[in-house]
Structures are given as C-alpha cells and as structure tokens.
Design an enzyme around this catalytic site. Structure first.
Site, short mmCIF file in Angstrom:
data_model
loop_
_atom_site.label_atom_id
_atom_site.label_comp_id
_atom_site.label_asym_id
_atom_site.label_seq_id
_atom_site.Cartn_x
_atom_site.Cartn_y
_atom_site.Cartn_z
N LYS A 130 17.85 2.49 -3.70
CA LYS A 130 16.84 3.19 -4.58
C LYS A 130 15.53 3.05 -4.18
O LYS A 130 15.04 2.21 -3.61
CB LYS A 130 16.77 2.73 -6.04
CG LYS A 130 17.94 3.02 -7.00
CD LYS A 130 18.12 4.35 -7.26
CE LYS A 130 19.26 4.40 -8.34
NZ LYS A 130 20.58 4.12 -7.95
N GLU A 156 18.11 -12.41 -21.30
CA GLU A 156 17.40 -11.15 -21.39
C GLU A 156 18.25 -10.40 -21.95
O GLU A 156 18.98 -9.40 -21.27
CB GLU A 156 17.00 -10.89 -19.84
CG GLU A 156 16.11 -9.52 -19.86
CD GLU A 156 16.88 -8.29 -19.27
OE1 GLU A 156 16.11 -7.32 -19.46
OE2 GLU A 156 18.18 -8.23 -19.05
N ASP A 161 24.67 2.23 -6.93
CA ASP A 161 24.11 1.03 -6.14
C ASP A 161 24.58 -0.33 -6.74
O ASP A 161 24.29 -1.24 -6.23
CB ASP A 161 22.61 1.05 -5.86
CG ASP A 161 22.11 1.24 -7.22
OD1 ASP A 161 22.59 1.67 -8.22
OD2 ASP A 161 20.84 0.69 -7.25
N ASP A 195 20.15 -12.08 -16.66
CA ASP A 195 19.88 -10.64 -16.78
C ASP A 195 21.19 -10.15 -17.60
O ASP A 195 22.20 -10.07 -17.14
CB ASP A 195 19.73 -10.10 -15.29
CG ASP A 195 19.45 -8.69 -15.25
OD1 ASP A 195 18.42 -8.36 -15.39
OD2 ASP A 195 20.41 -7.85 -15.10
N ASN A 196 20.78 -9.54 -18.75
CA ASN A 196 21.81 -8.62 -19.44
C ASN A 196 23.06 -9.48 -19.80
O ASN A 196 24.09 -8.81 -19.35
CB ASN A 196 22.36 -7.22 -18.81
CG ASN A 196 21.38 -6.19 -18.72
OD1 ASN A 196 20.49 -6.20 -19.75
ND2 ASN A 196 20.99 -5.37 -17.65
N LYS A 206 9.75 -2.81 -9.12
CA LYS A 206 11.08 -3.04 -8.90
C LYS A 206 11.51 -2.51 -7.44
O LYS A 206 12.22 -2.73 -6.92
CB LYS A 206 11.98 -2.50 -10.11
CG LYS A 206 11.97 -3.43 -11.35
CD LYS A 206 12.95 -2.99 -12.38
CE LYS A 206 12.55 -1.45 -12.93
NZ LYS A 206 13.65 -1.22 -14.26
N TYR A 207 10.52 -1.15 -7.25
CA TYR A 207 11.30 -0.30 -5.97
C TYR A 207 10.13 -0.36 -5.14
O TYR A 207 10.48 0.21 -3.97
CB TYR A 207 11.42 0.84 -6.56
CG TYR A 207 12.28 1.02 -7.68
CD1 TYR A 207 13.66 0.60 -7.73
CD2 TYR A 207 11.82 1.40 -8.87
CE1 TYR A 207 14.60 0.73 -8.91
CE2 TYR A 207 12.57 1.36 -10.25
CZ TYR A 207 13.77 1.16 -10.08
OH TYR A 207 14.76 1.14 -11.32
N GLN A 237 25.72 -8.71 -11.06
CA GLN A 237 26.45 -7.59 -10.45
C GLN A 237 26.16 -7.70 -9.21
O GLN A 237 25.47 -8.39 -8.57
CB GLN A 237 25.54 -6.55 -11.33
CG GLN A 237 24.08 -6.74 -10.76
CD GLN A 237 23.16 -5.87 -11.78
OE1 GLN A 237 23.41 -5.67 -12.98
NE2 GLN A 237 21.94 -5.39 -11.35
#
Lengths: 700, 700
Positions: free
Chosen positions: A299, A459, A394, A430-431, A571-572, A359
C-alpha cells in the site's frame, strides 16, 4: 473451557486435606462427634442438580452455606486480576440456621505454596470482610472457611443469663457445657495455652462464674476452636501481575520516523529518542511491527492500493524474503539494532512493547513453507483478507482451524517465545478477536506458567462480550471505547461500568486518546484544548494509559476524509516530527506523568468515584489513597469558559466538614481554600481546561 | 451442596450423546473433518482453573463461547422456578472470533424425557433470544447449542460479491465452496430435501449464480447444517410448579373461632365457612396447627405465662398425650372432622394448607419416646427454647444435629407424607430458618420427586440471604418484608428488587398485609383506609398473596402495647367474628379476587413496572398481558385526599400516543377518557384510596 487440561492454573493444585493453619490446630486432629462436613462448593452442587435422584438420608450435612464470595469472576470460573502488593478485599456471604456466632476466615496463598489464614469480620447482613495482599509474582488463590463458633455463642448466652439474673443452679449447669467446649479446645492446644484452657475448664466445672466472662479466655477458646463441621468454599483463583499491568504509561511511535540522516530511520536512530521518552515520564515504549515488510500489493501513501517506488509500506504487512515474525526489517537495522535498542531502553528503565499481528504479507516465508496454515479457495489459491466487495490482497490471514492448526498454534506461540528470549515482556496484540479465544487461552496461559511477568494488551475494538471474554481468558490489559466517550454522561456511564462494577476485577482498561487508527471528531474539531482535555482524562481516569505520541504532541489533527483516523497516516509513510518542542503538549505530558507517579491515588483503578457538579459541560471525579484525595474537574467543552459548583461527599472522602481545607491544583500550580461540600470552579479551555487537585485527608 | 447425591433433580439425567433433534440430523452422523468440540460448560472450566498445568497443545477446541444464559440462578447451580404453561424467555450470550453467522438453538424438555429444539434469534450485542413453555408438572431443563452457520456466512459473502461486481471467474470459484457446504447438508438429509440440496449443489458446481441467492435454499441448508463443531451449554434446571404456586390467594383463620354452639368450634363448624371463603374468591384455606395442644406451661390470654383453667392454649405448642404432629386436636373434632373438612374444601375447589411447625410442647409423645431428638443440658434435662434471659418453657426445639439426626429427619419428613396421604399438597412451614437448610433441601427435594404438585411456603422473617437461600433450595413460596414497606420509596425499591431482578426467578414473594404475629403501626394508626390500601397493594403487586382474614376484614387494629402484633391475640384465645358483614372489607376482598381472576396481567410477577407520578404520596405501577394493561394508582396516605399527574410510557405499554384511550377503574366502576402520557388522578382515602384501571392494548 475447551481443553481437557487447564491453561489458567500454573502449578498443580491439590486441595489440602490438612490446611496449613497459622497458630491454629489442624482440622484432622479433631475428634468429630458431629457428622463430617462436605464442601458447599458450587462446582459439586452443579453436577448434582442434573444427576441421579436420591431419597435416602444423606450421610452428613453442614448447617453453613457460603452463599457468595467477592471479588470473583463468574464465581471463580476465571481468575480475578491483581498486581503484586495490591490488596484483595474479600467479602463473603455466610449463613447458618439459628442464631449462633460463626467463625469465618480466609485461607490464601500462592497456588501450591504455603497457605496463610486471615480472619474475616462480620460487617452486617451476614457479610464477612477481610483482606490479603499477594507479595510474589505468581498465581494465588483464596477460599473462605466457616464454622459455628460454639464457645462465643455459649459465652454470649451465658452473659445474658448472668445479666438476666439466672439462679446459681442454672448457671452451674450451663458452666458444665462451657467447660466441655474448653476441653475440646484444649485438646487442640499445647504448652501454656493448653494449660490455661484446662485450668479454666476446671474452674467452670466447679461453678466459677467470673472466669466465664473473661474476654482473654474467649480469644484463646476461639483460637483453638476445633472448627468442628467447618465448611470451605471452592478456591478462587487470582492472576497476580507485575505492577506495570496496573499502573503504567505507554508511548507509541514509528521508529522509522525517528530523527535520522536517512529518510528511513533505524532502531539505532530511534534509540536516541529513549532519553526523551524517559524524561517525559513514560514506562513502556510501544513499537508498531518491526518485521520485514512485504512488497506484493504494498500500500502507498494514504492507503493507496499501489505503492510508488520507494514508499515504505505498512508495518502490518508482515514478512518478505528476509523473514517474518521472528525477523527485524533490514531498513530498521536488523536484529542487532533491535537488540541495541532494547539494551538502551533497559538502561533507562523502559520496557519495550512489541506489536504482534498474526497475519502475513504474500511474501512471508510461511506462505511458501507452510501453505497448509492458510485458507485456500477451491481453485487452490490462498485466500487473502476481504470484506466483500473490499479486498485486502496484501494481507493473508492464518487458518486457525485448518487441518494443521496444531503446528500453526505452536509456531505462533513460539513467536512470543522468540521475543521473550530477546528480553521482551510486553506485547500489544493486534486484533485478537479475529483469532479463536481458545488459541489465546492456551497461548497466554502456557506462556505465563513460567513467565507471570508478561503483559498482553488486547487491541480488540469489537463487541463488549468478546472484549470482556478476551480479558477473562488471559489478556491483562485491554483497549477500550474510551476514545469515543466524550460527553459527561458517556464518560460517567462508561467509567462507572469499567471501574465500579465487577468488570475491573478482570478487565484492565488501558485508555488511549488516539492511535494510528483513531483520530476522533472530538480531537479533530476541538484542537489543542480537546487534546489537553482527553489527555487529562486518560491519565487520571485509568491508571494505565497510552498515547500515539508524535501527532498528539503537536496537535496534528488532519482527519481522513471518510474515517475517524489520521490523514497522511504514518502507517504508510515516514513523517518528520519535532521531538523536542516546549510549545507542544510535551511539557503537559511530562507534568501529568509526574503527577501520576507522585500520587498513589492515581495508580489504582477501583478507587474512582464521580461527583456532582451543576454544569453538564463540567465533570468531577476523585481517586482516594490512604492520606490524600486526587480531585479532577475537567471542562469537556473545548470552546467555552465554563463555571460550576462541585459537590463533594466530605465524610466519605475523609475531608473536614466543619472547617476549611486546602486544594492544590498540581496542573495549574494554584492553591485554593475550600469550605464545606460545595465549592466554585471556573475553567477556561484556552488557558487550562482541567484542575487536578491534591487534597490531604484527615488522619482517621 | 452437601450431599453426595442430588435432591433437586427428579429423574436421572444422562447427557445425551445423540441429542434428539426435531427435524434435524443427529450430531453423531456428522463426518467431523474439524476437531470435535467439547462443552464450554463452566463446571468443567471451574475444575480446570485449580487443576494441573498444561503446556501441550490441546487435542480439540471450539471457536464459540456461550458466555451467559438467562434466566438462571447462580449460573444453573439452582433451578429457576416457573409454573406449568408459564413461558421461559431465554437470552443467551454467544460469541465467536471473526464475523461468521452463528446458529443458536434451545434444547429443552422434561428431565429424562423427550427433547425439543427451538431456534434462538440474534437480538443485538451477541444476544440470542427465544422461549419455551413447560407443559407438564415435572422438572424441566434447557441448554443452549451453538455452531458456526457456514452456509449463511457463505451466502452473505457471496451476495456481497455479486452486488460488488465480482467477475465470473471469482464467482465460479466461490460457488464451488457453496456446493461443498450443500453436499455436507445433503448428507444429513433424506428424501426430497436431500434431492433438492444435491440438485442445488450440482447447479452451483456448474456456476449458476441465481440459485445461490435463493432464500428457500438457505432455510434448507440451515435445517440440515451438520452443526460441525457445535458447542452446548450445561443444562439449566427448571422447577415446574402448579399454577397455584404463582397465582393464588390464601385465607388464614383459626378454625376454633368458627361459628359454633360450643365455645371451641370443631373443624366441622369451620367447614361451614368454606362456601363463604370460596365466594370471597380465595384459593387456599390456611389453618394454624391443628394438632393436640400441650398443657405443660400452657400460655394464657395475651401470652400470659400461666393459662387459666379452660383457656385453649397456643396451637403452636404441639403435642399432648393424644398425639403430636400426625394427630388432630380432639376439641377440633379429631381426624374424622379433619377429613370431612378437606373433603368439603375439595368439593368447593379449595386447597387446605397446613401449618407445619417443627417443635413440640413438653407433653408431645416424641419427648418420652425419643428424648434423643432433643437437646439436653448437662444435668440431663431437655433444653426448652430460650433467648436469655427469656424462657419459652412450653416449647422444645428439635436437635437437628444430634447423634440421632438421621432418624429425626426421616420422622419429620414422614409428617409431610402423613398429611399428603390425607390429600394435603400445600404447607406453610413455620420458622424454617431455625432448622438446617440442608434438612429442607433433602426433605422438600425428596418429597417433590414423586409430588411436583407440592407447595411449600417459607415463613422465614429473617435476614435476606437466608430468605433467598431457602427459596433456592426448594421453597416455592416465601413470606416477605412487604408488611413493613409502606412509603413510596420503600415499596418501589423492594418490589423492584423482588420482581425486576433475577430474584423472581427463584423467590416467589407471597404478600401478607397481616398475620397473627403482625399488625403493623401503619395498619394500627391508618384504620380502614390503611387496610384498604394495603389489601390493594398486596393483591396487585404480587400474584400470590394471603390475609389473616377475620381481624383484617373488620379493621380490628388493637395493637399489643410493646410489639407490632395483635392485642387479644387469637393465638391464645377464641374470638367471635362476624363472618358475613357487608360493611366490613369482605366485599372489597371479593372484588379484588374477582379482578385478579378476570385479568391475566395480575396473575404474573415478572411484568410489574413502576411509573412516575408527581406526588410522593401516590404510587403508580402497571402489569401487562397480551391484550391489556392493569394500571394501579394508590394513595399511600390514609388520611388525606391526594392529587397528581401520572406519566405513562405509552409505546412500551402498547397504548396509543396519538389519540385518546379509555381507562376503566374496576374498583370504583368509573370510566375515564385519557389522552397522551400525562393524566390527572385524585384519590380520597376515605372514599377509595386506589384506582385499579384496566386499559385495552392496541393490537400490535
């Protein structure tokens, strides 16, 4: 519970047949004239309710029921959470037929370790109160033991006979019963105590009324009471955490944005910021994922579907040919730089928290080496993440219930172990709600067996039941809805639910005003005053909080056009921040962290209370410690000067009702003389929208 | 639970390995590609928490947690109480990681009998709602089953792909997954259903998009879902009682005061009152103890320590040489008269409730035959009841924990059995809180095994936890503190606690404005208006109530000088009452009983709601049934005319907000036209201090 074997308990627990009694006789030494008592534990009762019928007389029974024990989570199904040296105030509801006095005590200690005994005192309404404090970092448990205190009952009746003018013959008869109880106690005692009890029994037998009214004899008789027919509750588990799980300040930043001669900073560059983070008063440095970043479907800026050459990609797109969850991104300096970063943090007394996101990017080595750990379509391709019609090509999620789930679970747990071996004890996960709860229960439970020092921050921004369940099964810090609770009513209701119900016994709310994913409308529109307001709330409402520091310090509030998150999101892309700026919120952060460290009341959660204030834009609440009260009054309106009268329950707070008292605003530096329960406050959001008062309590 | 064997469950319960599924395939027929799921029952979890440690990977797991099931008492440790044909509204909290749809259903039925299945529907916040209704008088149980509804999840995703414009190749690929799910379902089906599922699968395999959007196919796929990885909650027990336990009116009187040519009436004389009691609308005739009365230390008029010759004594001083708890007092006509009394009551559709008081007079045959059932002093004499310095020499308590407790318990249980054999099914139990809870749990539990029609009313005026525990372990009606809750705040708080929290699931409050032991200050000072007020409250707040009739009807309110009880107490003397008096409260009693019988809303407990009214002397509350609302407005001030505006939540009550509606006062006979939510009421206590309105609800 989904497993044949437990994952919560750390050491084998054997219910002691001979409880270790401090200065008290062992139960097994008792000659039971009366039927032996079984446990009233609900776990046995439950099985019976759906079991086989009975019409025969039972072989034994108890007259006592332990009907409720708090604190407890789902009646002991899950552990309560405390930190080392944090007291556990126990309240037990114990009933018995008739009017006899009961003896009630707390039996507590580390699981599998030495047991301690603390008496519980009758408060009112059949509730018995007492406390213990875990002193070591390991799982504890406690249970309640109760029996009929026959000597106290006898003495009470006997006194009333004496006072009521019973005749000598009646008193003589009754004294024989008293003597018999003393002889039962004497049989449990030894040495001088035994002698005293036996001598008293002899005096009773001779009819000496005076000895029977002796209070010191009462204490001795209670101490050596054979606890005939005692019952015990089930053991209630306690998850004992490091203090940092209860009281800590987290600072999040992207290390690649650290000051550097290169565009992409390394962890060595980032390490130069550690003295500053320490000086601002933070305890935990939290880094977004530091692993190699995938290139497939990378991204670009602002979450653009295709990255331009040279764009760094999202750290949550984990893994490329350099490695995956156990590697460090080359551009960050690789593993050596990471180890130097951790070493430097340690010298500053800072903990490093890693972000564990289970992930992968399509380039992660797992994809090639373990395709069986991913979901596949019927055409054989690996399923990327999607929320039709949206596609996240991604990101590949793992298949936690695939054919090879066991080897996947083992591998994922080994990711934590890998970083633990590098000295990491704090993880932001995360998640977690998109992975099976059973996975976390096993993973965290087994890791904590040898490492009770671990902190796992969940989170999970999802529905309430799942957020609570993640905490029950092992996460010892949790993100919350705090960021979206802005009005007085919202804040009061939410904080009351979190801190003043049983939730706080298992769910430790970590308050974050912002994250890379969250820039609320309130912060966006309210500007600097709003940022001050939310920071004061986060740091004083909860004892654990965190901040995604750089944009917050600079009141960077450019919001994404469609979502409540940052535009030009870090983040990007790599951002340049002014890390040392006295005009930013850095001095306020520093001051608030100092205030938290200097005032014990702000280091706990259970002690939060809201107070009445006659302006809907002003909120008032306090936290109380032994010798002081911290009173916060916050103007929630970032635009307008607001005034009001705050109303305090003086007696409850331990403040004088009859004379004045001084309140010291640790934020503004002013001192005020207040009188009585109602006092005036005025808060201009463009100057300082909050008071954080310290008030000394009267010696009680 | 104190026994090795259960006393609550009636039939042996075997957890079915093959649940009986209505129109659904058996779980055992499933080819489990995925790990088999264990129960998430808390009872297994609890053992694990304190059990042995584990670090090995589990052999199976579930992604689903059933986190909360209501109604339940202490999470199923005790049964909930319902009456036959009374619905059980179940709410289950069920969570799972990720975003898949869940299938959730209720499995319910008589314990050991056929199981039924009812789907639960998602309400919001992960809560699933449904209901079942026990249709037979026997213990029931229910449990919740949940699984991932893979076809619904697949279809939902597929629709979003179609709507989002996915290309044909992608849809074709996804359809293969859908086909596979349909083939799994087909394997569970037979006949036409199987054929339909297989044909659809074939169509999917060929790439036919249209069939995949078919709603009727969805229903079929859900029906035959193999429920792979389904989890079940533990079974939750339900105590199913006769309707009379939930909805009934009790009338207490002393049969020896019935109209008679003799001073001491017999039960035949008393039987002449049965037509009147029936006409007044009562269901249960409750008699104080009818056993032979002791002569030793007999109490005289007004509880005088020595009776004069000819004084009848207290019926609670049970037993003389004629017999004890299984005999009928000669002066009441003996056993034959009792049997005639019961027979006549039965022809009038009235139940006879006996008062079971487990204590004896010194003359009771047990004293001579079984001295081992009593407590003894050290001088060998039997211990009478006492509360030093007070002595109750006419009463001997039993020793429930003496050496011979088992034979005592058996004998006491046989007392109930003796009267059950005479046709008695309703018992008012005197002071159950002074006997072990374990005794009642065993006694009531075993008697109910063959006689679920039994009703036990606990006369326990003691601390709240004990009153609740007696209800949890078996009493299906309970006395309450109602008599002492007089103000609006007291009544609102108490009734809210009883009827709007989980308490009503196990504790059925039987509201008594008076008893032979209770004449409150409010009744004493408030005279006739107070008596009307309290009767209206008792009959409309709870669906079970009782009255110690004769003094109440005549507003006989001479209070004992020192206690809140009647002077010239009928416990110690025979009184002459006017049994037929239209100027008494008898017509009001009759009208209130008619209103209760004619309005279903008043026959339940869970449906009570309080409403705002702007006068602290006026209280307003409603009960709602399918087609009507009963709205009560009561003036709690027995002296003064009071006015106020009552505020109703129209939408919640199912009343029209946009036009007028009629309210009919069933007590006063007037009809009023009301509009909107706020309406005016005025109540003169000297005319009629209450409205009992019926309002028809809109068809919804």
């Amino acid at each position: 519970m989904r497993f044949r074997n437990p994952v919560v308990s750390i050491r084998p627990f054997v219910h002691p047949t001979t409880p270790i009694l401090v200065k008290k006789p062992a139960l097994t030494a008792t000659k039971n004239k009366k039927p032996r008592t079984q446990s009233t534990s609900k776990s046995t009762r439950k099985k019976d309710v759906a079991g086989a019928p009975v019409s025969d007389i039972p072989s034994s029974f108890s007259r006592i029921d332990i009907v409720r024990v708090t604190p407890s989570v789902d009646n002991g199904a899950y552990p309560i959470k405390r930190s080392v040296h944090e007291p556990v105030d126990v309240l037990a509801g114990v009933i018995c037929d008739g009017h006899e006095h009961l003896g009630v005590e707390l039996v507590w200690g580390p699981v599998g370790g030495e047991e301690h005994v603390t008496p519980l005192k009758l408060r009112y309404n059949d509730e018995y109160l007492g406390a213990f404090t875990p002193s070591t970092l390991e799982p504890y448990q406690y249970r309640v033991r109760a029996w009929i205190d026959r000597y106290t009952t006898w003495q009470d009746m006997f006194k009333r006979r004496v006072d009521g003018g019973s005749d000598k013959a009646e008193l003589h008869t009754e004294l024989q019963d008293g003597a018999s109880l003393l002889r039962d106690a004497a049989a449990q005692a030894s040495g001088r105590d035994r002698k005293r009890l036996e001598q008293a029994a002899t005096a009773f037998e001779k009819g000496t009324v005076k000895r029977a009214l002796d209070e010191s004899l009462l204490a001795l008789a209670q101490q050596y009471d054979p606890r005939q027919g005692a019952v015990e509750s089930k053991p209630y588990p306690v998850y004992v955490d490091p203090e940092l799980a209860r009281f800590g300040a987290w600072y999040e930043f992207f290390p690649r944005s650290a000051p550097s001669s290169q565009r992409h900073a390394t962890l060595d560059d980032a390490a130069s910021l550690l003295p500053r983070i320490k000086e601002l008063g933070f305890d935990i440095v939290y880094l977004p994922p530091i692993h190699p970043i995938g290139t497939a479907f990378r991204k670009g800026k602002d979450n653009s579907p295709t990255a331009q050459p040279g764009e760094p990609g999202s750290p949550w797109a984990i893994g490329n040919t350099d490695g995956g969850h156990k590697a460090v991104h080359q551009e960050l300096g690789g593993m050596d730089a990471f180890e130097r970063f951790v070493a430097k943090a340690t010298t500053y007394g800072l903990k490093v928290a890693l972000d564990i996101a289970f992930q992968t990017s399509p380039d992660h080595p797992y994809v090639k080496d373990h395709p069986e750990w991913f979901k596949h379509r019927s055409d054989g391709t690996i399923r990327y993440a999607e929320n039709p019609p949206k596609k996240y090509q991604d990101v590949y999620p793992f298949d936690f219930e695939g054919e090879e789930w066991q080897s996947l679970w083992e591998e994922l747990r080994s990711v934590f172990q890998f970083w633990m071996d590098k000295g990491i004890t704090v993880f932001r996960v995360d998640n977690p709600h998109t992975k099976p709860l059973a996975f976390w229960e096993w993973c965290i439970g087994t890791l904590r067996q040898d490492h009770p020092e671990l902190i796992f921050l969940a989170e999970a921004f999802t529905k309430p039941k799942t957020m609570y369940q993640l905490a029950k099964i092992g996460f010892n810090n949790s993100y919350t809805y705090f960021a979206w609770r802005n009005s007085k009513q919202e804040l009061t209701e939410y904080a009351t639910e979190l801190f003043q119900t049983g939730a706080v016994d298992f769910y430790r709310p970590n308050f974050w005003p912002n994250t890379p994913d969250i820039l609320t409308d309130y912060l966006t529109h309210g500007g600097r005053p709003a940022h001050v307001i939310r920071l004061v709330l986060a740091t004083t409402l909860s004892s654990v909080y965190g901040i995604y520091g750089p944009p917050y310090e600079h009141v960077y509030n450019h919001q994404h056009p469609k979502r409540e998150e940052y535009a030009d999101n870090e983040k990007y892309e790599i951002r340049a921040w002014n890390w040392y700026d006295d005009h930013s919120l850095q001095p306020l952060m520093k001051r608030l962290n100092q205030i938290r460290k200097g005032n014990r009341a702000l280091q706990f959660m259970h002690n939060l209370r809201f107070h009445t204030i006659d302006n809907p834009q002003l909120i008032a609440y306090s936290k109380t410690a032994e010798d002081h009260v911290i009173l916060c009054v916050v103007n929630l309106d970032p635009y307008t000067h607001q005034f009001g009268w705050v109303d305090l329950p003086l007696a409850e707070l331990g403040l004088p009702g009859d004379r004045g008292y001084e309140v010291y605003d640790m934020l503004g530096g002013e001192r005020y003389s207040w009188h009585g329960s109602r006092n005036f406050v005025a808060l201009n959001p463009h100057v300082l929208p909050a008071h954080v008062f310290r008030i000394e309590r009267m010696a009680s």
